[in-house]
Design a protein around this motif. Sequence first.
Motif, mmCIF file in Angstrom:
data_model
loop_
_atom_site.group_PDB
_atom_site.id
_atom_site.type_symbol
_atom_site.label_atom_id
_atom_site.label_comp_id
_atom_site.label_asym_id
_atom_site.label_seq_id
_atom_site.Cartn_x
_atom_site.Cartn_y
_atom_site.Cartn_z
ATOM 1 N N ARG A 1 30.791 47.563 43.460
ATOM 2 C CA ARG A 1 32.160 47.257 43.337
ATOM 3 C C ARG A 1 32.986 47.934 41.996
ATOM 4 O O ARG A 1 32.410 47.795 41.077
ATOM 5 N N ASP B 1 35.991 50.409 35.582
ATOM 6 C CA ASP B 1 34.882 50.668 36.575
ATOM 7 C C ASP B 1 35.130 51.941 37.021
ATOM 8 O O ASP B 1 34.078 52.797 37.319
ATOM 9 N N GLU C 1 37.940 50.160 50.805
ATOM 10 C CA GLU C 1 38.583 49.078 50.242
ATOM 11 C C GLU C 1 38.081 47.585 50.277
ATOM 12 O O GLU C 1 37.385 47.750 51.736
ATOM 13 N N ASP C 2 38.114 46.830 49.378
ATOM 14 C CA ASP C 2 37.324 45.448 49.878
ATOM 15 C C ASP C 2 38.469 44.388 49.337
ATOM 16 O O ASP C 2 38.615 44.209 48.218
ATOM 17 N N ALA D 1 36.494 47.066 40.213
ATOM 18 C CA ALA D 1 37.579 46.147 40.209
ATOM 19 C C ALA D 1 38.270 46.581 39.146
ATOM 20 O O ALA D 1 39.683 45.635 39.046
ATOM 21 N N LEU E 1 34.969 49.346 47.264
ATOM 22 C CA LEU E 1 33.351 49.537 47.086
ATOM 23 C C LEU E 1 32.963 51.139 47.231
ATOM 24 O O LEU E 1 33.606 51.933 48.080
ATOM 25 N N SER F 1 40.115 45.242 45.496
ATOM 26 C CA SER F 1 38.867 45.990 44.637
ATOM 27 C C SER F 1 38.306 47.067 45.651
ATOM 28 O O SER F 1 38.851 47.264 46.880
ATOM 29 N N SER G 1 37.910 41.115 50.099
ATOM 30 C CA SER G 1 37.154 40.082 50.163
ATOM 31 C C SER G 1 37.030 38.899 49.122
ATOM 32 O O SER G 1 36.916 37.755 49.360
ATOM 33 N N GLY G 2 37.317 39.566 48.052
ATOM 34 C CA GLY G 2 37.510 38.777 46.688
ATOM 35 C C GLY G 2 38.808 38.154 46.453
ATOM 36 O O GLY G 2 39.647 38.505 47.023
#
Length: 304
Positions: A36, A42, A11-12, A38, A21, A19, A14-15
């Motif tokens: 990524r 995707d 999991e990410d 999102a 990865l 999202s 950071s944005g």
Amino acid sequence: MTRERHPTLIEDASGRNASVLILDQTRLPREAVMLRLATLEDAAQAIRVMQVRGAPLIGATAAYGVALGLAEDAGDARLAYVIDTLAATRPTAVNLHWALARMRRVLQELPLATRREAAWNEARAIADEDKAANAAIGQHGLPLIAAIHAAFGKEKGNPPNPLSGKGGDKVRQASPATVNVMTHCNAGRLATVEHGTALAPVYAAHAAGLPLHVWVSETRPRNQGLLTAWELAEAGVPHTLIADNAAGLLLMQGRVDLVIVGADRIAANGDTANKVGTYLKALAAREHGVPFYVAAPLSTIDFA
């Protein structure tokens, strides 16, 4: 020597929006690139074109795909559309449909206001359970490799016991013989969230200090054996990449101690579907008295 390790799925946060990865496996073994995901599209594309591959990893990615797909609308119609879209990416992948059925079952009874958070929590649970299941496969398979290594020691008149948890380097010194494992396709950590299935016992044995070597068949036409060789090199596990047709000769020559493969689907009666070429290895192993094992989590079994 080990190389830098790249996760298959994380999991990410950071944005601005949550999202996921993934390690883009279409670019292996040439380069390791994290991609990524999102949106629903995707995630569906990643499964469809094999940027993620391997039954357990496909299932976990699909679960996260549901969470991504409900970002703007968590209504019943949207939930059905998201699940149908992901289901169409790999119609024969049993883990995919298992994960989607589980997501539907959990989410459809919940109020709309709680579905988004619940979707992320359930996807996370599926990923964590995959890690735990594969680690357990490794621990169940470790005694198979350890017993073969111990038998080498008995033949030398000095029977070490790797299962006792004692000895460490003494076991290696008393019985330096290498256990030769054969595998097919890629059923290592690249096919899962962590640890792998067929390679989980290999990694467990390597971590325990047992000397072993892996015969890796290239697995045409898509050459997934190159991925297996890549991740074994990453982990520092001795291995040799071989042509698919060399497997029978190695088994006949007594240069293989056991075969471990993964599974795309296991029927309720035990029949197993896996990458083309698995059947020939099974026949050759039986002919030459080499143990043949299938390693898979419960989610790969189709009870229908």
